[in-house]
Design an enzyme around this catalytic site. Structure first.
Site, PDB file in Angstrom:
ATOM      1  N   HIS A  52       0.783  -1.242   0.069  1.00  0.00           N
ATOM      2  CA  HIS A  52      -0.011  -0.013   0.148  1.00  0.00           C
ATOM      3  C   HIS A  52       0.842   1.187   0.062  1.00  0.00           C
ATOM      4  O   HIS A  52       2.259   1.153  -0.023  1.00  0.00           O
ATOM      5  CB  HIS A  52      -0.950  -0.029   1.228  1.00  0.00           C
ATOM      6  CG  HIS A  52      -0.349   0.168   2.650  1.00  0.00           C
ATOM      7  ND1 HIS A  52      -1.069   0.809   3.680  1.00  0.00           N
ATOM      8  CD2 HIS A  52       0.648   0.189   3.068  1.00  0.00           C
ATOM      9  CE1 HIS A  52      -0.387   0.861   4.791  1.00  0.00           C
ATOM     10  NE2 HIS A  52       0.741   0.430   4.275  1.00  0.00           N
TER      11      HIS A  52
ATOM     12  N   CYS B 120       5.607   6.219   4.773  1.00  0.00           N
ATOM     13  CA  CYS B 120       4.425   5.477   4.370  1.00  0.00           C
ATOM     14  C   CYS B 120       3.925   6.155   3.229  1.00  0.00           C
ATOM     15  O   CYS B 120       2.859   5.577   2.596  1.00  0.00           O
ATOM     16  CB  CYS B 120       3.253   5.367   5.701  1.00  0.00           C
ATOM     17  SG  CYS B 120       4.034   4.303   7.030  1.00  0.00           S
TER      18      CYS B 120
ATOM     19  N   HIS C 151       5.288   0.661  -0.396  1.00  0.00           N
ATOM     20  CA  HIS C 151       6.006  -0.430   0.865  1.00  0.00           C
ATOM     21  C   HIS C 151       4.790  -1.520   1.039  1.00  0.00           C
ATOM     22  O   HIS C 151       3.453  -1.463   0.604  1.00  0.00           O
ATOM     23  CB  HIS C 151       6.129   0.335   1.961  1.00  0.00           C
ATOM     24  CG  HIS C 151       5.234   0.811   2.666  1.00  0.00           C
ATOM     25  ND1 HIS C 151       4.525   2.024   2.359  1.00  0.00           N
ATOM     26  CD2 HIS C 151       4.764   0.512   3.847  1.00  0.00           C
ATOM     27  CE1 HIS C 151       3.700   2.222   3.395  1.00  0.00           C
ATOM     28  NE2 HIS C 151       3.737   1.338   4.315  1.00  0.00           N
TER      29      HIS C 151
ATOM     30  N   HIS D 288       3.498  -5.014   3.796  1.00  0.00           N
ATOM     31  CA  HIS D 288       3.588  -5.799   5.038  1.00  0.00           C
ATOM     32  C   HIS D 288       3.023  -7.043   5.205  1.00  0.00           C
ATOM     33  O   HIS D 288       2.411  -7.353   4.365  1.00  0.00           O
ATOM     34  CB  HIS D 288       2.492  -4.699   6.006  1.00  0.00           C
ATOM     35  CG  HIS D 288       3.051  -3.605   6.295  1.00  0.00           C
ATOM     36  ND1 HIS D 288       3.989  -2.857   7.126  1.00  0.00           N
ATOM     37  CD2 HIS D 288       2.269  -2.197   5.657  1.00  0.00           C
ATOM     38  CE1 HIS D 288       3.682  -1.476   7.013  1.00  0.00           C
ATOM     39  NE2 HIS D 288       2.785  -1.216   6.186  1.00  0.00           N
TER      40      HIS D 288
ATOM     41  N   HIS E 291      -1.227 -10.550  -1.368  1.00  0.00           N
ATOM     42  CA  HIS E 291      -0.443 -10.168  -2.203  1.00  0.00           C
ATOM     43  C   HIS E 291      -1.104  -9.566  -3.412  1.00  0.00           C
ATOM     44  O   HIS E 291      -1.228  -9.444  -4.660  1.00  0.00           O
ATOM     45  CB  HIS E 291      -0.163 -11.166  -3.095  1.00  0.00           C
ATOM     46  CG  HIS E 291       1.050 -12.203  -2.328  1.00  0.00           C
ATOM     47  ND1 HIS E 291       0.753 -13.270  -1.383  1.00  0.00           N
ATOM     48  CD2 HIS E 291       2.416 -12.132  -2.167  1.00  0.00           C
ATOM     49  CE1 HIS E 291       1.881 -13.431  -0.668  1.00  0.00           C
ATOM     50  NE2 HIS E 291       3.000 -12.859  -1.305  1.00  0.00           N
TER      51      HIS E 291
ATOM     52  N   GLU F 282       0.242  -4.188  11.275  1.00  0.00           N
ATOM     53  CA  GLU F 282       1.292  -4.185   9.958  1.00  0.00           C
ATOM     54  C   GLU F 282       2.711  -4.500  10.410  1.00  0.00           C
ATOM     55  O   GLU F 282       3.319  -5.062   9.599  1.00  0.00           O
ATOM     56  CB  GLU F 282       1.338  -2.636   9.493  1.00  0.00           C
ATOM     57  CG  GLU F 282       0.080  -2.205   8.868  1.00  0.00           C
ATOM     58  CD  GLU F 282       0.082  -0.605   8.540  1.00  0.00           C
ATOM     59  OE1 GLU F 282      -0.807  -0.274   7.805  1.00  0.00           O
ATOM     60  OE2 GLU F 282       0.928  -0.062   8.993  1.00  0.00           O
TER      61      GLU F 282
END
Length: 121
Positions: A14, A25, A29, A31, A72, A111
């Site tokens: 995201h 953020c 990136h 998680h 994914h 996260e």
């Protein structure tokens, strides 16, 4: 009150909007997320005949959905109309699944191993 919880995992990317350009953020990136569903009933009279808040096996459809819709994926493309923060993800999941599982009392999203967001209406 009686409560049960179950954890589920998925991996996704995201990017968060409305942050300074140099905020980590704001960049693309990913998680390894943990989603925790909490289900509760008010008293033992509300338990199933077997003595459950809900049978954990009933949550298999949630896991299938999580794997097909979020795992994914790029969450900005999946969660329409919302910045895909952990907080918004928790609210979105609650809104989608509380009708199916009326016992859902909270959704928690992690996260990282040290951070959690919780939606508890």
């Amino acid at each position: 009150m009686l409560r049960i919880t179950k954890d589920f995992q998925f991996s996704a990317s995201h990017r968060l909007d409305h942050l300074p350009d140099d905020h980590q953020c704001a960049r693309l990136h990913g998680h390894n997320y943990t989603v925790q569903l909490e289900l509760s009933v008010q008293s033992r009279d509300d338990l199933t005949r077997a003595g459950f808040v809900r049978d954990y096996g009933d949550l298999a459809d949630f896991k299938k959905w999580l794997d097909s819709e979020l795992d994914h994926r790029h969450l900005n493309d999946v969660i329409s109309g919302r910045n895909p923060s952990a907080e918004n993800l928790a609210m979105w999941i609650y809104e989608l699944w509380s009708e199916r599982f009326s016992e859902i009392s909270a959704v928690r999203v992690s996260e990282t191993p040290k951070t959690w967001a919780e939606y508890r209406p």
